[in-house]
Motif scaffolding. Structure first.
Motif, PDB file in Angstrom:
ATOM      1  N   THR A  65      -3.758   1.404   1.278  1.00 13.79           N
ATOM      2  CA  THR A  65      -3.493   2.350   0.187  1.00 13.79           C
ATOM      3  C   THR A  65      -2.732   3.529   0.781  1.00 13.79           C
ATOM      4  OG1 THR A  65      -5.618   3.450   0.479  1.00 13.79           O
ATOM      5  CG2 THR A  65      -5.524   1.696  -1.151  1.00 13.79           C
ATOM      6  N   PHE A  66      -1.694   3.981   0.081  1.00 11.42           N
ATOM      7  CA  PHE A  66      -0.846   5.036   0.618  1.00 11.42           C
ATOM      8  C   PHE A  66      -0.131   5.756  -0.516  1.00 11.42           C
ATOM      9  CE2 PHE A  66       1.603   1.208   0.245  1.00 11.42           C
ATOM     10  CZ  PHE A  66       2.854   1.602  -0.189  1.00 11.42           C
ATOM     11  N   THR A  67       0.387   6.918  -0.198  1.00 10.59           N
ATOM     12  CA  THR A  67       1.198   7.667  -1.168  1.00 10.59           C
ATOM     13  C   THR A  67       2.666   7.343  -0.899  1.00 10.59           C
ATOM     14  OG1 THR A  67       1.445   9.596   0.253  1.00 10.59           O
ATOM     15  CG2 THR A  67      -0.475   9.564  -1.237  1.00 10.59           C
ATOM     16  N   THR A  68       3.493   7.682  -1.868  1.00 17.17           N
ATOM     17  CA  THR A  68       4.930   7.448  -1.701  1.00 17.17           C
ATOM     18  C   THR A  68       5.433   8.173  -0.452  1.00 17.17           C
ATOM     19  OG1 THR A  68       5.163   7.323  -4.103  1.00 17.17           O
ATOM     20  CG2 THR A  68       7.181   7.607  -2.834  1.00 17.17           C
ATOM     21  N   GLY A  69       5.006   9.418  -0.284  1.00 19.26           N
ATOM     22  CA  GLY A  69       5.444  10.208   0.873  1.00 19.26           C
ATOM     23  C   GLY A  69       5.048   9.575   2.196  1.00 19.26           C
ATOM     24  N   THR A  90       8.700  -3.744  -6.281  1.00 19.10           N
ATOM     25  CA  THR A  90       8.584  -5.204  -6.236  1.00 19.10           C
ATOM     26  C   THR A  90       7.116  -5.633  -6.296  1.00 19.10           C
ATOM     27  OG1 THR A  90       8.488  -5.317  -3.815  1.00 19.10           O
ATOM     28  CG2 THR A  90      10.690  -5.353  -4.844  1.00 19.10           C
ATOM     29  N   ASP A  91       6.896  -6.931  -6.323  1.00 22.73           N
ATOM     30  CA  ASP A  91       5.543  -7.486  -6.411  1.00 22.73           C
ATOM     31  C   ASP A  91       4.720  -7.303  -5.142  1.00 22.73           C
ATOM     32  OD1 ASP A  91       5.902  -8.300  -8.998  1.00 22.73           O
ATOM     33  OD2 ASP A  91       6.509 -10.345  -8.462  1.00 22.73           O
ATOM     34  N   PHE A  92       5.298  -6.770  -4.095  1.00 17.78           N
ATOM     35  CA  PHE A  92       4.554  -6.585  -2.851  1.00 17.78           C
ATOM     36  C   PHE A  92       3.628  -5.373  -2.905  1.00 17.78           C
ATOM     37  CE2 PHE A  92       8.091  -9.217  -1.550  1.00 17.78           C
ATOM     38  CZ  PHE A  92       7.446 -10.156  -0.756  1.00 17.78           C
ATOM     39  N   PHE A  93       3.832  -4.521  -3.913  1.00 17.92           N
ATOM     40  CA  PHE A  93       3.027  -3.307  -4.025  1.00 17.92           C
ATOM     41  C   PHE A  93       2.454  -3.165  -5.427  1.00 17.92           C
ATOM     42  CE2 PHE A  93       6.373  -2.630  -0.895  1.00 17.92           C
ATOM     43  CZ  PHE A  93       5.625  -2.263   0.220  1.00 17.92           C
ATOM     44  N   GLY A 118       2.536   7.915  -7.825  1.00 22.06           N
ATOM     45  CA  GLY A 118       2.721   8.303  -6.427  1.00 22.06           C
ATOM     46  C   GLY A 118       1.750   7.657  -5.456  1.00 22.06           C
ATOM     47  N   HIS A 119       0.871   6.794  -5.946  1.00 26.19           N
ATOM     48  CA  HIS A 119      -0.117   6.129  -5.080  1.00 26.19           C
ATOM     49  C   HIS A 119       0.040   4.613  -5.217  1.00 26.19           C
ATOM     50  CE1 HIS A 119      -2.564   9.713  -4.077  1.00 26.19           C
ATOM     51  NE2 HIS A 119      -2.037  10.158  -5.218  1.00 26.19           N
ATOM     52  N   TYR A 120       0.105   3.957  -4.084  1.00 29.52           N
ATOM     53  CA  TYR A 120       0.345   2.512  -4.055  1.00 29.52           C
ATOM     54  C   TYR A 120      -0.704   1.801  -3.222  1.00 29.52           C
ATOM     55  CZ  TYR A 120       4.918   3.450  -6.047  1.00 29.52           C
ATOM     56  OH  TYR A 120       5.918   3.851  -6.884  1.00 29.52           O
ATOM     57  N   GLU A 121      -0.728   0.503  -3.409  1.00 33.41           N
ATOM     58  CA  GLU A 121      -1.593  -0.370  -2.629  1.00 33.41           C
ATOM     59  C   GLU A 121      -0.774  -1.610  -2.251  1.00 33.41           C
ATOM     60  OE1 GLU A 121      -5.418  -2.987  -3.775  1.00 33.41           O
ATOM     61  OE2 GLU A 121      -5.578  -0.856  -4.255  1.00 33.41           O
ATOM     62  N   ARG A 122      -0.942  -2.044  -1.010  1.00 24.21           N
ATOM     63  CA  ARG A 122      -0.265  -3.288  -0.619  1.00 24.21           C
ATOM     64  C   ARG A 122      -0.951  -4.436  -1.341  1.00 24.21           C
ATOM     65  NH1 ARG A 122      -0.359  -3.702   5.773  1.00 24.21           N
ATOM     66  NH2 ARG A 122      -2.487  -4.026   5.140  1.00 24.21           N
TER      67      ARG A 122
END
Length: 129
Positions: free
Chosen positions: A87-91, A113-116, A122-126
């Motif tokens: 889990t990470f932020t865009t920055g 894309t579908d990888f995230f 602003g918050h993503y997960e692999r």
């Protein structure tokens, strides 16, 4: 190896043929009202078709689970993907990507894309841990 897995699954499914035939005859009884004295040929044929169908679907599913989606990525993308936290932020992602040689716009486009998975703004997960 693949043939032996199919044989093991087919052996297991043989045990279900009679059960499936009983279910098919019971369903037919529910529709027609004809009493079940013995299993009909119609039900046995239907059970065999169902077993074939399930075996084919099982083998297809097995192939899908063997597929590694990360093989689609370039070498740089693989390195970055493994380096960024689950889990990470865009920055945070941009900082890691730029430090490893990927442009900021390229990384931000890749995030769509579908990888995230976008969990919140602003918050993503692999997707693939």
């Amino acid at each position: 190896m693949e043939g032996s897995i199919y044989r093991m699954a087919a052996t297991k499914m043989e045990k279900y043929i009679v059960r499936l035939a009983i279910v098919l005859d019971a369903m037919r009884y529910g529709c027609d009202g004809k009493p079940i004295i013995e299993l009909s040929g119609w039900a046995m044929e239907g059970a065999l078709k169902l077993v074939d169908y399930y075996l084919i679907c099982g083998m297809k599913a097995r192939e899908n689970f063997k597929y590694d989606p990360l093989t689609k990525l370039s070498i740089l993308q693989k390195r970055i993907y493994k380096r960024i936290p689950v889990t990470f932020t865009t920055g945070e992602g941009v900082e890691i990507a730029v430090a490893m040689g990927m442009g900021e716009r390229t990384f931000k486009s890749w995030l769509t894309t579908d990888f995230f998975i976008l969990t919140q703004r602003g918050h993503y997960e692999r997707r693939y841990k």
